[in-house]
Design a protein around this motif. Structure first.
Motif, short mmCIF file in Angstrom:
data_model
loop_
_atom_site.label_atom_id
_atom_site.label_comp_id
_atom_site.label_asym_id
_atom_site.label_seq_id
_atom_site.Cartn_x
_atom_site.Cartn_y
_atom_site.Cartn_z
N TRP A 10 0.81 -1.22 0.00
CA TRP A 10 0.00 0.00 0.00
C TRP A 10 0.84 1.27 0.00
N TRP A 11 2.06 1.17 0.48
CA TRP A 11 2.91 2.34 0.61
C TRP A 11 3.45 2.82 -0.75
N LYS A 32 -4.36 -0.06 2.56
CA LYS A 32 -3.84 -0.27 3.92
C LYS A 32 -4.91 -0.81 4.85
#
Length: 182
Positions: free
Chosen positions: A14-15, A180
């Protein structure tokens, strides 16, 4: 219904969209704050990419003589890419001038066509000739402004690029937060 579905047994990074979204958002804000500087910087970046493309094109054709029939065209294509890239790197303002001159002269031509049509309509005793004349003259005025101040084109391009980057950055951040939460 979920926006993002996690595949079984897969890790979600997700980052990655978060980082790309933040970069896009920052670049969008930079374009908004300094449109002419950011346009010139983009021009230099494109110049570097075109220059590298030309160098690699020549390198590949010199190393691999298997393209004997296309050798000359690839060499000329590489040389032209190198020249264009070097021109954009050394003089990023030039692209603004070229675009402004092309659009300016095109608008002068189109304005002339509309004025010619207005004069033709006037001979037919039609009151709509005034609208055509007004539009034709306005095109001439815009053309002269563009020819006189080519930065307007760079400013406009930078502003729309800014909006696009900000929207795309916001979407990427939204996507990252959704990923996330899975």
């Amino acid at each position: 219904m979920k926006d993002v579905i996690k595949p079984e047994g897969k890790q979600i990074y997700w980052w990655i969209p978060l980082i790309s979204g933040l970069f896009l958002l920052l670049f969008g804000i930079w374009f908004l704050v300094a449109p002419i500087d950011s346009f010139q910087t983009l021009t230099v970046i494109f110049g570097i990419l075109i220059l590298l493309s030309g160098i690699l094109e020549i390198y590949i054709i010199v190393k691999d003589k298997g393209f004997a029939l296309e050798f000359i065209s690839y060499i000329w294509g590489g040389i032209l890419s190198i020249l264009l890239g070097a021109l954009l790197i050394t003089n990023p303002q030039l692209i603004l001038v070229i675009i402004s001159v092309l659009i300016g002269f095109w608008l002068i031509f189109k304005g002339g066509e509309i004025i010619k049509k207005a004069l033709k309509i006037r001979k037919e005793n039609n009151d709509k000739w005034k609208n055509h004349m007004f539009l034709g003259v306005m095109l001439f005025v815009v053309a002269i402004i563009l020819l006189w101040h080519p930065q307007i084109i760079g400013f406009t391009i930078a502003m729309w690029t800014s909006v696009a980057f900000i929207v795309l950055g916001a979407f990427r951040i939204y996507l990252a937060l959704k990923m996330k939460s899975i």
